[in-house]
Design a protein around this motif. Structure first.
Motif, short mmCIF file in Angstrom:
data_model
loop_
_atom_site.label_atom_id
_atom_site.label_comp_id
_atom_site.label_asym_id
_atom_site.label_seq_id
_atom_site.Cartn_x
_atom_site.Cartn_y
_atom_site.Cartn_z
N ASP A 104 0.85 -1.19 0.00
CA ASP A 104 0.00 0.00 0.00
C ASP A 104 0.89 1.24 0.00
OD1 ASP A 104 -1.75 2.09 0.45
OD2 ASP A 104 -2.76 1.12 2.14
N VAL A 107 0.42 3.98 2.63
CA VAL A 107 0.93 3.74 3.98
C VAL A 107 2.45 3.67 3.99
CG1 VAL A 107 0.92 2.11 5.93
CG2 VAL A 107 -1.17 2.49 4.62
N TYR A 108 3.02 3.04 2.97
CA TYR A 108 4.47 2.83 2.90
C TYR A 108 5.03 3.56 1.69
CZ TYR A 108 3.39 -0.84 6.24
OH TYR A 108 2.95 -1.53 7.33
N THR A 118 8.90 0.34 6.71
CA THR A 118 8.70 0.40 5.25
C THR A 118 9.58 -0.62 4.56
OG1 THR A 118 8.10 2.73 5.36
CG2 THR A 118 8.88 1.90 3.23
#
Length: 194
Positions: A104, A107-108, A118
């Motif tokens: 995603d 998010v990362y 990450t």
């Protein structure tokens, strides 16, 4: 005056000392307490590893073994070729994992490979991708993590065992080191990823 051979002449003593030294090291390796080996195989970022490994269906002990082998747990590690972070990811590979929808990107951030969470998330996604590509053959995935999928494909075209077919000494060593570390992490930290 005839000289009798000395029982403890250097040419007799040195081989005995070497054999004894190897015996002590072998004994320590086989019977030493786990705490001694935990110095050589530390474990950090357990929560991040467990979360990402579970999300991507990868053995968390394998992830720890790759991190140990790739960066020695240094989140700011850099290779001469441009690989970054704990799992020594190439920026292009990290970006590909986001583009393929395996990570995603909201998010990362694939450009922030120094961030342990990450790096571990993207590294787990990549390991999962490789394991899936090679139909569950973990040894093939480990070799591809080091040498690339194309090289592993060409090495295994003839159907030979992968360990016999690898033509890069670095990759042979890498496969052995990750495999050994994988076994060690399972032995030393049996309850870490329950």
């Amino acid at each position: 005056m005839t000289r009798r051979p000395r029982l403890f002449a250097w040419y007799r003593t040195v081989p005995i000392v070497i054999v004894l030294l190897f015996g002590v090291v072998s004994w320590a390796y086989a019977y030493a307490p786990a705490q001694l080996f935990q110095v050589f195989y530390p474990l950090r970022y357990e929560e991040e590893i467990l979360t990402s490994a579970t999300n991507h269906g990868v053995d968390p002990y394998l992830v720890a073994a790759v991190i140990e082998t790739e960066s020695g747990w240094d989140p700011t590690a850099r290779s001469d070729r441009g690989a970054q972070g704990l799992m020594q990811l190439m920026p292009e590979t990290a970006h590909d994992m986001v583009v393929k929808g395996l990570v995603d990107g909201g998010v990362y951030d694939s450009s922030n490979l120094d961030d342990p969470a990450t790096n571990i998330e993207i590294g787990c996604a990549y390991l999962s991708y490789l394991i899936s590509y090679f139909n569950g053959a973990t040894d093939h995935a480990i070799a591809a993590y080091n040498a690339g999928m194309g090289n592993v494909d060409s090495w295994t075209e003839t159907g030979d065992e992968l360990s016999d077919a690898i033509t890069f000494p670095e990759t042979q060593s890498y496969l052995a080191r990750v495999t050994t570390a994988h076994e060690r992490y399972r032995e030393l930290y049996p309850d870490s990823f329950l």
